[in-house]
Design a protein around this motif. Sequence first.
Motif, short mmCIF file in Angstrom:
data_model
loop_
_atom_site.label_atom_id
_atom_site.label_comp_id
_atom_site.label_asym_id
_atom_site.label_seq_id
_atom_site.Cartn_x
_atom_site.Cartn_y
_atom_site.Cartn_z
N THR A 92 9.23 -8.06 -7.91
CA THR A 92 10.00 -6.83 -7.88
C THR A 92 9.15 -5.63 -8.28
OG1 THR A 92 10.70 -7.28 -10.15
CG2 THR A 92 12.17 -7.99 -8.39
N GLY A 93 8.06 -5.86 -8.96
CA GLY A 93 7.20 -4.76 -9.42
C GLY A 93 6.18 -4.37 -8.38
N PRO A 94 5.28 -3.48 -8.76
CA PRO A 94 4.24 -3.06 -7.83
C PRO A 94 3.28 -4.21 -7.51
CG PRO A 94 3.93 -2.05 -9.98
CD PRO A 94 5.21 -2.80 -10.05
N LEU A 95 2.68 -4.14 -6.32
CA LEU A 95 1.77 -5.19 -5.84
C LEU A 95 0.35 -4.65 -5.85
CD1 LEU A 95 1.28 -7.93 -4.39
CD2 LEU A 95 1.64 -6.70 -2.25
N LEU A 96 -0.55 -5.39 -6.49
CA LEU A 96 -1.96 -5.03 -6.52
C LEU A 96 -2.73 -6.07 -5.72
CD1 LEU A 96 -4.32 -3.33 -7.60
CD2 LEU A 96 -4.37 -4.86 -9.58
N ILE A 97 -3.43 -5.63 -4.68
CA ILE A 97 -4.25 -6.53 -3.86
C ILE A 97 -5.70 -6.28 -4.23
CG2 ILE A 97 -4.95 -7.15 -1.53
CD1 ILE A 97 -2.22 -6.21 -0.57
N ARG A 118 0.22 -9.63 5.89
CA ARG A 118 1.47 -10.32 5.56
C ARG A 118 2.01 -9.87 4.22
NH1 ARG A 118 0.33 -16.16 5.54
NH2 ARG A 118 -1.69 -15.76 6.41
N ALA A 119 1.12 -9.75 3.23
CA ALA A 119 1.56 -9.32 1.90
C ALA A 119 2.08 -7.89 1.93
CB ALA A 119 0.41 -9.45 0.91
N LEU A 120 1.42 -7.03 2.70
CA LEU A 120 1.86 -5.63 2.79
C LEU A 120 3.18 -5.52 3.53
CD1 LEU A 120 -1.54 -3.86 3.43
CD2 LEU A 120 -0.12 -3.72 1.39
N ASN A 121 3.36 -6.30 4.58
CA ASN A 121 4.65 -6.28 5.30
C ASN A 121 5.79 -6.76 4.42
OD1 ASN A 121 3.73 -5.24 7.75
ND2 ASN A 121 3.11 -7.25 8.49
N ALA A 122 5.53 -7.80 3.62
CA ALA A 122 6.56 -8.30 2.70
C ALA A 122 6.86 -7.26 1.63
CB ALA A 122 6.12 -9.61 2.06
N ALA A 123 5.83 -6.56 1.15
CA ALA A 123 6.04 -5.52 0.14
C ALA A 123 6.82 -4.35 0.73
CB ALA A 123 4.71 -5.06 -0.42
N GLU A 124 6.55 -4.04 1.99
CA GLU A 124 7.26 -2.94 2.64
C GLU A 124 8.74 -3.28 2.82
OE1 GLU A 124 6.85 -0.10 6.58
OE2 GLU A 124 5.91 -2.08 6.57
N GLN A 125 9.03 -4.51 3.18
CA GLN A 125 10.43 -4.92 3.35
C GLN A 125 11.19 -4.90 2.04
OE1 GLN A 125 10.33 -8.71 5.27
NE2 GLN A 125 9.88 -7.85 7.28
N SER A 126 10.51 -5.22 0.94
CA SER A 126 11.20 -5.23 -0.35
C SER A 126 11.08 -3.89 -1.08
CB SER A 126 10.66 -6.36 -1.24
OG SER A 126 9.29 -6.16 -1.49
N GLY A 127 10.40 -2.92 -0.48
CA GLY A 127 10.31 -1.59 -1.06
C GLY A 127 9.39 -1.50 -2.27
N ARG A 128 8.39 -2.33 -2.33
CA ARG A 128 7.46 -2.32 -3.46
C ARG A 128 6.30 -1.37 -3.18
NH1 ARG A 128 6.04 -8.46 -4.33
NH2 ARG A 128 4.94 -7.64 -6.13
N ARG A 129 5.78 -0.78 -4.23
CA ARG A 129 4.60 0.07 -4.10
C ARG A 129 3.37 -0.82 -4.20
NH1 ARG A 129 5.37 5.08 -3.61
NH2 ARG A 129 3.57 5.86 -4.73
N ASP A 147 2.92 3.76 -0.88
CA ASP A 147 3.83 2.92 -0.10
C ASP A 147 3.01 2.00 0.80
OD1 ASP A 147 4.52 4.75 2.85
OD2 ASP A 147 3.06 5.31 1.32
N ALA A 148 3.59 0.89 1.18
CA ALA A 148 2.87 -0.15 1.93
C ALA A 148 2.50 0.31 3.33
CB ALA A 148 3.72 -1.41 2.00
#
Length: 167
Positions: A92-97, A118-129, A147-148
Amino acid sequence: MGMIGPIGFTAPWLLLGLLALPLLWLLLRAVPPAPIRRRFPGVALLLGLKDAEVEAARTPWWLLLLRLLALAAAIIGFAGPVLNPQQAQTGTGPLLIVTDASWASARNWPRQITRMERALNAAEQSGRRVALISLSDPPAQAAEFTDAQSLLQSLPGLAPEPWQPAA
């Protein structure tokens, strides 16, 4: 997905078919009813003949076991076994790659880009930064989360660098 140890099944309810195997064992062992005897005049010509091959009254146990094992393998195969299934990891929090964009990762670079997409698309769908840090060129200050979609657009410009990553 149902799991038994490291094996997961896509349709675990099909494994209930294994409970029917003892019943099938009894059905396969059953001897069919004796044929009805009718008198036929031509049988008198065959009375003295002996049959060279003798048929068994029952199916051999090893053949029954082989048939049941084949059926059990089919049931397990239809249940869709998967070795070490990937569990969906949602956050649910921000994603760091963090990526190692050095010369050593160039061999698998297309696979890494696909995984990042794939990780960025999933983050975009869940609205994560999200933020991306390349170890071959780390930022001087803290990572900037965006934003993703904007990171997805800049992803094709990312390429492996010919020097060692900073420690």
